[in-house]
Design a protein around this motif. Structure first.
Motif, short mmCIF file in Angstrom:
data_model
loop_
_atom_site.label_atom_id
_atom_site.label_comp_id
_atom_site.label_asym_id
_atom_site.label_seq_id
_atom_site.Cartn_x
_atom_site.Cartn_y
_atom_site.Cartn_z
N GLY A 52 0.79 -1.23 0.00
CA GLY A 52 0.00 0.00 0.00
C GLY A 52 0.82 1.28 0.00
O GLY A 52 2.01 1.28 0.17
N GLU A 53 0.12 2.38 -0.20
CA GLU A 53 0.78 3.67 -0.18
C GLU A 53 0.59 4.28 1.20
O GLU A 53 -0.52 4.40 1.70
N ARG A 54 1.66 4.65 1.80
CA ARG A 54 1.63 5.23 3.14
C ARG A 54 1.78 6.75 3.04
O ARG A 54 2.35 7.26 2.08
N TRP A 56 3.80 8.71 4.56
CA TRP A 56 5.19 9.16 4.58
C TRP A 56 5.89 8.96 3.23
O TRP A 56 6.99 9.48 3.02
N THR A 57 5.27 8.23 2.29
CA THR A 57 5.89 8.02 0.99
C THR A 57 5.58 9.14 0.00
O THR A 57 6.18 9.19 -1.07
N ALA A 58 4.67 10.05 0.35
CA ALA A 58 4.29 11.14 -0.56
C ALA A 58 5.49 12.01 -0.96
O ALA A 58 5.66 12.28 -2.16
N PRO A 59 6.35 12.43 -0.02
CA PRO A 59 7.51 13.22 -0.46
C PRO A 59 8.44 12.45 -1.39
O PRO A 59 9.01 13.01 -2.33
N LEU A 60 8.59 11.16 -1.15
CA LEU A 60 9.43 10.34 -2.03
C LEU A 60 8.83 10.23 -3.43
O LEU A 60 9.54 10.27 -4.43
N ARG A 61 7.53 10.11 -3.50
CA ARG A 61 6.86 10.01 -4.80
C ARG A 61 6.95 11.32 -5.58
O ARG A 61 6.99 11.30 -6.81
N ARG A 62 7.00 12.44 -4.88
CA ARG A 62 7.16 13.73 -5.57
C ARG A 62 8.55 13.87 -6.16
O ARG A 62 8.74 14.58 -7.14
N LEU A 63 9.56 13.21 -5.57
CA LEU A 63 10.92 13.29 -6.08
C LEU A 63 11.08 12.52 -7.39
O LEU A 63 11.98 12.81 -8.17
N GLN A 64 10.25 11.52 -7.64
CA GLN A 64 10.36 10.70 -8.85
C GLN A 64 9.00 10.67 -9.51
O GLN A 64 8.13 9.88 -9.17
N SER A 65 8.82 11.53 -10.51
CA SER A 65 7.52 11.61 -11.18
C SER A 65 7.45 10.72 -12.42
O SER A 65 6.38 10.54 -12.99
N GLY A 66 8.58 10.19 -12.87
CA GLY A 66 8.59 9.37 -14.07
C GLY A 66 9.04 10.15 -15.30
O GLY A 66 9.19 9.59 -16.38
N HIS A 67 9.28 11.43 -15.13
CA HIS A 67 9.78 12.25 -16.23
C HIS A 67 11.23 11.87 -16.51
O HIS A 67 11.98 11.52 -15.59
N ILE A 68 11.67 11.94 -17.76
CA ILE A 68 13.02 11.54 -18.12
C ILE A 68 14.07 12.33 -17.35
O ILE A 68 15.13 11.82 -17.00
N GLY A 69 13.77 13.59 -17.05
CA GLY A 69 14.70 14.42 -16.28
C GLY A 69 14.95 13.87 -14.89
O GLY A 69 16.04 14.01 -14.33
N ASP A 70 13.93 13.24 -14.29
CA ASP A 70 14.11 12.64 -12.98
C ASP A 70 15.10 11.49 -13.04
O ASP A 70 15.95 11.34 -12.16
N TYR A 71 14.98 10.67 -14.07
CA TYR A 71 15.90 9.54 -14.22
C TYR A 71 17.33 10.04 -14.41
O TYR A 71 18.28 9.48 -13.83
N VAL A 72 17.50 11.08 -15.20
CA VAL A 72 18.84 11.64 -15.42
C VAL A 72 19.39 12.22 -14.12
O VAL A 72 20.56 12.01 -13.78
N ALA A 73 18.56 12.92 -13.37
CA ALA A 73 19.00 13.53 -12.12
C ALA A 73 19.41 12.46 -11.11
O ALA A 73 20.45 12.58 -10.45
#
Length: 93
Positions: A52-54, A56-73
């Motif tokens: 499940g989604e907790r 406390w995981t919301a800030p972590l999910r905001r850091l990785q949106s799935g955009h290619i720039g996130d993967y590069v970063a």
């Protein structure tokens, strides 16, 4: 990881050991962590509602949106961290 910088320094300077010393005490942690990772991955894939989604995981999910720039970063950050860990062994050889 204890000894990581020294091991990298030996490899870079060409003084790496010719053969690895395979012992149960050296292989067992790697096998254990691999099996644990496979088990957790299987649990996450087959029983996603159990984890499940907790809140406390919301800030972590905001850091990785799935955009290619996130993967590069994240790749750049990981490479930088690995370089910082290996640099003392490379410089001190």
């Amino acid at each position: 990881m204890p000894g990581f910088a020294t091991a990298v320094g030996h490899v870079v300077s060409g003084r790496a050991a010719a053969s690895p010393h395979w012992t149960l005490t050296r292989v067992l942690p790697g096998l254990t962590s691999t099996l644990l990772a496979l088990g957790l991955a299987a649990l996450a894939v087959t029983r996603s509602k159990l984890l499940g989604e907790r809140p406390w995981t919301a800030p972590l999910r905001r850091l990785q949106s799935g955009h290619i720039g996130d993967y590069v970063a994240w790749m750049l950050m990981g490479t930088t961290l690995l370089t910082v860990l290996a640099l003392p062994g490379i410089l001190n050889g």
